[in-house]
Design a protein around this motif. Sequence first.
Motif, PDB file in Angstrom:
ATOM      1  N   LYS A  73       0.815  -1.224   0.000  1.00 34.06           N
ATOM      2  CA  LYS A  73       0.000   0.000   0.000  1.00 34.06           C
ATOM      3  C   LYS A  73       0.845   1.269   0.000  1.00 34.06           C
ATOM      4  N   GLU A  74       2.130   1.137   0.341  1.00 28.95           N
ATOM      5  CA  GLU A  74       3.014   2.309   0.384  1.00 28.95           C
ATOM      6  C   GLU A  74       3.640   2.626  -0.973  1.00 28.95           C
ATOM      7  N   GLY A  75       3.241   1.908  -2.023  1.00 31.88           N
ATOM      8  CA  GLY A  75       3.752   2.191  -3.359  1.00 31.88           C
ATOM      9  C   GLY A  75       5.192   1.758  -3.565  1.00 31.88           C
ATOM     10  N   ALA A  77       6.106  -1.158  -5.064  1.00 28.21           N
ATOM     11  CA  ALA A  77       6.209  -2.152  -6.128  1.00 28.21           C
ATOM     12  C   ALA A  77       5.666  -1.582  -7.426  1.00 28.21           C
ATOM     13  N   SER A  78       6.221  -2.029  -8.541  1.00 36.48           N
ATOM     14  CA  SER A  78       5.796  -1.517  -9.841  1.00 36.48           C
ATOM     15  C   SER A  78       4.645  -2.325 -10.427  1.00 36.48           C
ATOM     16  N   ASN A  79       4.443  -3.557  -9.930  1.00 39.39           N
ATOM     17  CA  ASN A  79       3.392  -4.427 -10.462  1.00 39.39           C
ATOM     18  C   ASN A  79       2.183  -4.450  -9.538  1.00 39.39           C
ATOM     19  N   PRO A  80       1.000  -4.659 -10.078  1.00 41.83           N
ATOM     20  CA  PRO A  80      -0.190  -4.767  -9.226  1.00 41.83           C
ATOM     21  C   PRO A  80      -0.121  -5.992  -8.323  1.00 41.83           C
ATOM     22  N   GLN A  81      -0.667  -5.860  -7.125  1.00 39.46           N
ATOM     23  CA  GLN A  81      -0.582  -6.954  -6.156  1.00 39.46           C
ATOM     24  C   GLN A  81      -1.294  -8.204  -6.641  1.00 39.46           C
ATOM     25  N   GLU A  82      -2.264  -8.042  -7.503  1.00 37.28           N
ATOM     26  CA  GLU A  82      -2.998  -9.195  -8.022  1.00 37.28           C
ATOM     27  C   GLU A  82      -2.109 -10.186  -8.767  1.00 37.28           C
ATOM     28  N   ILE A  83      -0.935  -9.729  -9.178  1.00 38.11           N
ATOM     29  CA  ILE A  83      -0.005 -10.606  -9.896  1.00 38.11           C
ATOM     30  C   ILE A  83       0.373 -11.811  -9.044  1.00 38.11           C
ATOM     31  N   THR A  84       0.438 -11.637  -7.734  1.00 43.94           N
ATOM     32  CA  THR A  84       0.797 -12.770  -6.870  1.00 43.94           C
ATOM     33  C   THR A  84      -0.161 -13.933  -7.087  1.00 43.94           C
ATOM     34  N   MET A 176       6.774 -16.462  -4.402  1.00 45.49           N
ATOM     35  CA  MET A 176       6.040 -15.522  -5.232  1.00 45.49           C
ATOM     36  C   MET A 176       5.330 -14.553  -4.299  1.00 45.49           C
ATOM     37  N   GLY A 177       5.615 -13.253  -4.457  1.00 45.65           N
ATOM     38  CA  GLY A 177       4.959 -12.281  -3.591  1.00 45.65           C
ATOM     39  C   GLY A 177       5.343 -10.870  -3.966  1.00 45.65           C
ATOM     40  N   ILE A 178       4.413 -10.129  -4.554  1.00 41.54           N
ATOM     41  CA  ILE A 178       4.699  -8.744  -4.907  1.00 41.54           C
ATOM     42  C   ILE A 178       5.019  -7.954  -3.639  1.00 41.54           C
ATOM     43  N   GLY A 179       6.169  -7.297  -3.634  1.00 38.43           N
ATOM     44  CA  GLY A 179       6.598  -6.511  -2.479  1.00 38.43           C
ATOM     45  C   GLY A 179       7.589  -7.222  -1.581  1.00 38.43           C
ATOM     46  N   ASN A 180       7.975  -8.461  -1.943  1.00 40.99           N
ATOM     47  CA  ASN A 180       8.819  -9.185  -0.989  1.00 40.99           C
ATOM     48  C   ASN A 180      10.288  -8.778  -1.006  1.00 40.99           C
ATOM     49  N   THR A 181      10.741  -8.017  -2.004  1.00 39.07           N
ATOM     50  CA  THR A 181      12.100  -7.484  -1.890  1.00 39.07           C
ATOM     51  C   THR A 181      12.160  -6.396  -0.818  1.00 39.07           C
ATOM     52  N   THR A 182      11.049  -5.711  -0.589  1.00 39.67           N
ATOM     53  CA  THR A 182      11.007  -4.703   0.468  1.00 39.67           C
ATOM     54  C   THR A 182      11.170  -5.358   1.834  1.00 39.67           C
ATOM     55  N   GLU A 208      13.945   3.335 -10.847  1.00 40.78           N
ATOM     56  CA  GLU A 208      15.115   3.772 -10.076  1.00 40.78           C
ATOM     57  C   GLU A 208      14.898   5.148  -9.455  1.00 40.78           C
ATOM     58  N   GLU A 209      14.126   5.992 -10.137  1.00 39.41           N
ATOM     59  CA  GLU A 209      13.896   7.344  -9.612  1.00 39.41           C
ATOM     60  C   GLU A 209      13.021   7.338  -8.351  1.00 39.41           C
ATOM     61  N   LYS A 210      12.364   6.219  -8.078  1.00 39.98           N
ATOM     62  CA  LYS A 210      11.531   6.103  -6.880  1.00 39.98           C
ATOM     63  C   LYS A 210      12.233   5.339  -5.757  1.00 39.98           C
ATOM     64  N   MET A 211      13.496   5.014  -5.972  1.00 41.44           N
ATOM     65  CA  MET A 211      14.207   4.186  -5.004  1.00 41.44           C
ATOM     66  C   MET A 211      14.302   4.846  -3.635  1.00 41.44           C
ATOM     67  N   ALA A 212      14.454   6.168  -3.592  1.00 39.80           N
ATOM     68  CA  ALA A 212      14.543   6.872  -2.306  1.00 39.80           C
ATOM     69  C   ALA A 212      13.268   6.656  -1.490  1.00 39.80           C
ATOM     70  N   HIS A 213      12.130   6.616  -2.172  1.00 42.02           N
ATOM     71  CA  HIS A 213      10.867   6.377  -1.466  1.00 42.02           C
ATOM     72  C   HIS A 213      10.839   4.981  -0.851  1.00 42.02           C
TER      73      HIS A 213
END
Length: 347
Positions: A73-75, A77-84, A176-182, A208-213
């Motif tokens: 929810k914090e933005g 990931a680049s892919n929609p969560q439904e991908i999982t 498999m899990g969108i957001g799991n690198t975070t 890459e430009e959103k990496m700081a976030h």
Amino acid sequence: MGLLKETTAKINDLDHQVMKQAEERVNHLIKPVGSLGKIEKLLIQLAGITRNPFPEIHNKAVIVMAADHGVYKEGIASNPQEITAIQTKFFPQGATGVCAFAKQTNSKVVTVDIGIDGDVSTTPGVIHRKIKYGTDNMVNGPAMTREEAIRSIEVGIEVAMEQMNQGVNLFATGEMGIGNTTASSAITSVVLGLDPKETTWLGANYPEEKMAHKINVIRKAIQVNQPDPKDGIDILSKVGGLEIGGMAGIMIGCAANRCPVVMDGYISAASALIASLIEPKVKDYIIPSHLSVEIGAIKALEYLGLKPMLDLDLRLGEGSGAVLAFNLVEAAVMMNKEMFTFEEAGF
């Protein structure tokens, strides 16, 4: 005593006497000593794991743990969560990257819903062990309760044991899990005592430009939760993921049953950090497959003292790199089984 405690209590050191036997034979095979490099070291490790100077591989499986993350929810990931959920349905069809490599290595893909934020219960071939519908948002508090974290590990132990009972004796960890690198970057930062900027990279094509976030989100989650860097379960519960716990359970279950387990990339490395905090001897049973391009993975491997065999610029996940390394594990077994020693050759 719970399953996790019962299982960790069974984990012993590698059998160093058998390892010496295996090393003696390997050094006398009809080749220059050390000429097959890491393959030789791998065979010696396998001998110590299995307590057999002639280890064998009968059946191979990669267990893919699938789960979602509330921090999505914090933005981050680049892919929609439904991908999982969508991708999880493709695993039993044999249609993903890891499935292609599994076919090439004659190994099976075992798919587990441990925490998808959606319903895949009608999908044939998916094992349903859902603990909850994704973790909570770790920016606002713990990703899960301590009890849920323990349960995720125990699911991994249970699934590994079920596969062993079906004859599998070589495993790989997949996810498999969108957001799991975070979550993996958060775990690595806590365990290694590093700022998230030193453990965080692109993941699945995050801009890459959103990496700081993304880095700031991880910093905030750590600050809010204050996980204990010496308590693997506390770290997992506060900034981890259900699939990460599941893979840690696979590693613990394999170690308890003297079964080798091949580790995939960054998410698997985060699981290895958790498993080795729970029981340090677990890492002796882990075979590192490849050097992920994720910077956190490189540092996690260095911390664990594990040297990967492959360097192919991989970052797909799913267990794809680990399954590729199955070929090398079997090569080590065949080297030992098929080659003569100088004495056997009549010299």
